[in-house]
Write an enzyme that holds these catalytic residues in place. Structure first.
Site, mmCIF file in Angstrom:
data_model
loop_
_atom_site.group_PDB
_atom_site.id
_atom_site.type_symbol
_atom_site.label_atom_id
_atom_site.label_comp_id
_atom_site.label_asym_id
_atom_site.label_seq_id
_atom_site.Cartn_x
_atom_site.Cartn_y
_atom_site.Cartn_z
ATOM 1 N N ASP A 32 16.710 -79.555 -136.013
ATOM 2 C CA ASP A 32 16.180 -80.173 -137.229
ATOM 3 C C ASP A 32 15.061 -81.176 -136.969
ATOM 4 O OD1 ASP A 32 17.919 -78.853 -139.022
ATOM 5 O OD2 ASP A 32 19.545 -80.161 -138.375
ATOM 6 N N HIS A 73 23.909 -83.513 -130.685
ATOM 7 C CA HIS A 73 24.562 -82.271 -131.100
ATOM 8 C C HIS A 73 25.954 -82.219 -130.509
ATOM 9 C CE1 HIS A 73 25.235 -77.989 -131.767
ATOM 10 N NE2 HIS A 73 24.319 -78.111 -132.702
HETATM 11 N N1 CMC Z 1 21.703 -91.534 -133.035
HETATM 12 C C1 CMC Z 1 22.360 -92.518 -132.392
HETATM 13 N N2 CMC Z 1 23.561 -92.362 -131.779
HETATM 14 C C2 CMC Z 1 24.116 -91.142 -131.825
HETATM 15 C C3 CMC Z 1 23.500 -90.050 -132.458
HETATM 16 C C4 CMC Z 1 22.236 -90.273 -133.076
HETATM 17 N N3 CMC Z 1 21.601 -89.283 -133.698
HETATM 18 N N4 CMC Z 1 24.274 -88.963 -132.336
HETATM 19 C C5 CMC Z 1 25.360 -89.330 -131.643
HETATM 20 N N5 CMC Z 1 25.275 -90.651 -131.333
HETATM 21 C C6 CMC Z 1 26.217 -91.435 -130.535
HETATM 22 C C7 CMC Z 1 27.397 -91.898 -131.368
HETATM 23 O O1 CMC Z 1 27.141 -93.151 -131.960
HETATM 24 C C8 CMC Z 1 28.500 -91.930 -130.355
HETATM 25 O O2 CMC Z 1 28.323 -93.096 -129.577
HETATM 26 P P1 CMC Z 1 29.592 -93.847 -128.881
HETATM 27 O O3 CMC Z 1 30.309 -92.796 -128.079
HETATM 28 O O4 CMC Z 1 28.941 -94.911 -128.049
HETATM 29 O O5 CMC Z 1 30.413 -94.382 -130.016
HETATM 30 C C9 CMC Z 1 28.192 -90.732 -129.458
HETATM 31 O O6 CMC Z 1 26.773 -90.539 -129.553
HETATM 32 C C10 CMC Z 1 28.896 -89.442 -129.862
HETATM 33 O O7 CMC Z 1 28.655 -89.236 -131.246
HETATM 34 P P2 CMC Z 1 29.631 -88.403 -132.167
HETATM 35 O O8 CMC Z 1 29.283 -88.700 -133.594
HETATM 36 O O9 CMC Z 1 31.046 -88.600 -131.740
HETATM 37 O O10 CMC Z 1 29.224 -86.941 -131.746
HETATM 38 P P3 CMC Z 1 29.463 -85.640 -132.587
HETATM 39 O O11 CMC Z 1 29.487 -84.532 -131.632
HETATM 40 O O12 CMC Z 1 30.639 -85.814 -133.470
HETATM 41 O O13 CMC Z 1 28.158 -85.632 -133.521
HETATM 42 C C11 CMC Z 1 26.144 -85.108 -134.560
HETATM 43 C C12 CMC Z 1 27.144 -84.722 -133.461
HETATM 44 C C13 CMC Z 1 25.110 -83.998 -134.664
HETATM 45 C C14 CMC Z 1 26.881 -85.236 -135.882
HETATM 46 C C15 CMC Z 1 25.451 -86.448 -134.187
HETATM 47 O O14 CMC Z 1 24.755 -86.311 -132.987
HETATM 48 C C16 CMC Z 1 24.531 -86.962 -135.284
HETATM 49 O O15 CMC Z 1 24.995 -87.629 -136.215
HETATM 50 N N6 CMC Z 1 23.194 -86.619 -135.228
HETATM 51 C C17 CMC Z 1 22.276 -86.957 -136.305
HETATM 52 C C18 CMC Z 1 22.383 -85.910 -137.405
HETATM 53 C C19 CMC Z 1 21.750 -84.590 -137.014
HETATM 54 O O16 CMC Z 1 20.658 -84.544 -136.476
HETATM 55 N N7 CMC Z 1 22.445 -83.475 -137.321
HETATM 56 C C20 CMC Z 1 21.944 -82.119 -137.064
HETATM 57 C C21 CMC Z 1 22.747 -81.408 -136.024
HETATM 58 S S1 CMC Z 1 21.921 -79.932 -135.384
HETATM 59 C C22 CMC Z 1 21.750 -78.882 -136.734
HETATM 60 C C23 CMC Z 1 23.016 -78.247 -137.115
HETATM 61 O O17 CMC Z 1 23.435 -77.316 -136.448
HETATM 62 O O18 CMC Z 1 23.602 -78.676 -138.115
#
Ligand code: CMC
Length: 427
Positions: A361, A304
């Site tokens: 989720d 998140h």
């Molecule tokens: N699985 C594997 N690696 C992950 C994941 C994951 N679910 N989420 C983040 N990472 C890693 C990412 O690869 C990155 O690694 P590095 O720094 O080594 O390159 C690091 O964690 C930071 O990720 P980010 O994409 O820069 O973080 P963000 O804050 O932009 O993304 C997120 C947040 C929710 C989009 C992401 O965690 C994700 O894609 N999760 C899966 C989708 C999901 O479950 N979404 C629902 C969110 S909660 C409901 C809502 O409010 O919408």
């Protein structure tokens, strides 16, 4: 004395005001930075950018705290209803009994959908995703209710209309997608019971309302009711900032929510758990894929932007999976897989180092499956739940004297000026 932050660039010093929220949030006010220095700030994804002051929802991502209008979400999930929580979010305080009754009557009064709207519904191709249908239908509401009122009472009617009709339209789109007769809302049922009845009642098999299922839906929607400046809410506020109408703003919110990184994750989680199940039930290969940077696969329902600990909503949702399944006397093999996946992931150094925990989720799809909601309706369920949040955030923006047109800047990295070359002279 007012605190300031000092920024020095090329020997010039700028004093930037420091702002503090009621829970100790700190911000540097950069509103005048470009005018005074020529610099903008660079923040892709707005991860460090506060776009408004808000008194609706407080989140502490390090401690796993979520409060609506100051009230912990755990207390609301335990004691409140979705309608009462909606009133709280929109009006800033809990209603009296009289106000709650009045609000419920208003929701009932505005629950019907104009019959002409059914023609739109019926024109969507079978198999169209319900989120696409819902966003179009919500935008179309503007054509049926073109007067955007200014009187407070009338504005409240618009909000009630949205809350009530979106729920009716969601159930209607499901019935039409299955080729079944539409079930109309009933005056004698509560908001949640009405939705379940519109989804599942049929002339051949009357739907029996189970209070445990109704309660599960109440809690599901309360947990989704607001989440401060998330992507879909930012979309709603953006449309509001250009003085767009509330139907267009909510429609934009629905479109943003649809994405798999946001609300669409609830559908993606179940699809992932099903894939693990179909491939023998071992989550390890999926965990390895999620850690592999050359593979775009991510563990859905994990991670998140704000929570760097367990999402407080996911804790409640996880407990609810066990409660509702045991009340319905059912087992769901996907719940066992989800728990196993969580256990392994939370011990894995990659997930520990990246602060990746289950989000709302991760377990919500199991609850939705238990109460009979089809997978392609999962994100629609999130959208109905998020409506009071979108409405309150839209309204707050409209009343905020500091709200300006949302218009970010960029750092241009394209070609410098070059001149047009006639087509015959190009190499
Ligand atoms: N699985 C594997 N690696 C992950 C994941 C994951 N679910 N989420 C983040 N990472 C890693 C990412 O690869 C990155 O690694 P590095 O720094 O080594 O390159 C690091 O964690 C930071 O990720 P980010 O994409 O820069 O973080 P963000 O804050 O932009 O993304 C997120 C947040 C929710 C989009 C992401 O965690 C994700 O894609 N999760 C899966 C989708 C999901 O479950 N979404 C629902 C969110 S909660 C409901 C809502 O409010 O919408």
């Amino acid at each position: 004395m007012k605190k300031t932050a000092t920024l020095t660039i090329d020997g010039n010093t700028y004093e930037l005001p420091v702002l503090e929220g009621t829970e100790g949030d700190k911000a540097i006010d950069i509103r005048k930075l470009r005018a005074e220095s020529g610099y903008i700030t660079y923040d892709p994804g707005f991860a460090n950018t506060g776009v408004c002051k808000s008194s609706i929802t407080f989140m502490d991502g390090e401690k796993g705290i979520l409060r609506y209008r100051g009230i912990p979400v755990e207390e609301l999930a335990e004691n409140s209803t979705f309608v009462e929580t909606s009133f709280l979010l929109i009006n800033g305080r809990l209603p009296t009994r009289k106000e709650l009754n009045r609000f419920s009557v208003m929701l009932n009064d505005h629950s019907m959908v104009h019959e002409d709207m059914r023609h739109f519904f019926e024109s969507f191709p079978r198999g169209a995703h319900p989120m696409g249908i819902l966003s179009s239908m919500v935008n179309a509401l503007r054509a049926f209710y073109p007067e955007l009122p200014e009187e407070e009472e009338e504005i409240n009617v618009t909000f009630a209309r949205l809350l009530s009709k979106v729920r009716t339209m969601a159930a209607m789109s499901y019935k039409i997608s299955r080729g079944h007769a539409v079930v109309y809302p009933r005056y004698d049922l509560t908001y949640c019971a009405n939705f379940l009845n519109m989804m599942f009642d049929s002339p051949v098999r009357p739907y029996v309302i189970d209070p445990d299922v109704v309660r599960a839906l109440e809690v599901f929607w309360i947990l989704h009711a607001d989440h401060e400046q998330n992507s879909s809410t930012a979309a709603v506020r953006l449309v509001g900032s250009v003085r767009g109408n509330i139907y267009a703003a909510v429609s934009a919110g629905i479109c943003a929510l649809w994405g798999r990184l946001h609300g669409g994750a609830n559908q993606a989680v179940i699809e992932m758990l099903q894939q693990i199940h179909d491939s023998g039930g071992d989550p390890m290969p999926f965990i390895e894929r999620a850690k592999d940077k050359s593979d775009p696969f991510r563990l859905m329902g994990f991670g998140h932007r704000v929570y760097k600990t367990y999402d407080p909503r996911a804790k409640i949702m996880k407990r609810m999976c066990d409660t509702i399944l045991s009340k319905l006397n059912r087992k769901d093999p996907l719940l066992d897989i989800a728990k196993k996946l969580e256990e392994v992931a939370l011990k894995d150094p990659y997930f520990i180092d990246h602060n990746l925990y289950p989000n709302v989720d991760f377990y919500s799809g199991i609850v939705l499956r238990a109460i009979g909601i089809p997978v392609n309706m999962f994100t629609v369920m999130f959208a109905i739940g998020r409506l009071p949040g979108w409405i309150s955030q839209f309204r707050e923006g409209q009343h905020d004297p500091e709200q300006r047109l949302f218009r970010p800047r960029q750092l241009y990295v394209g070609d410098q000026v070059r001149h047009y070359v006639p087509i015959d002279e190009r190499g």
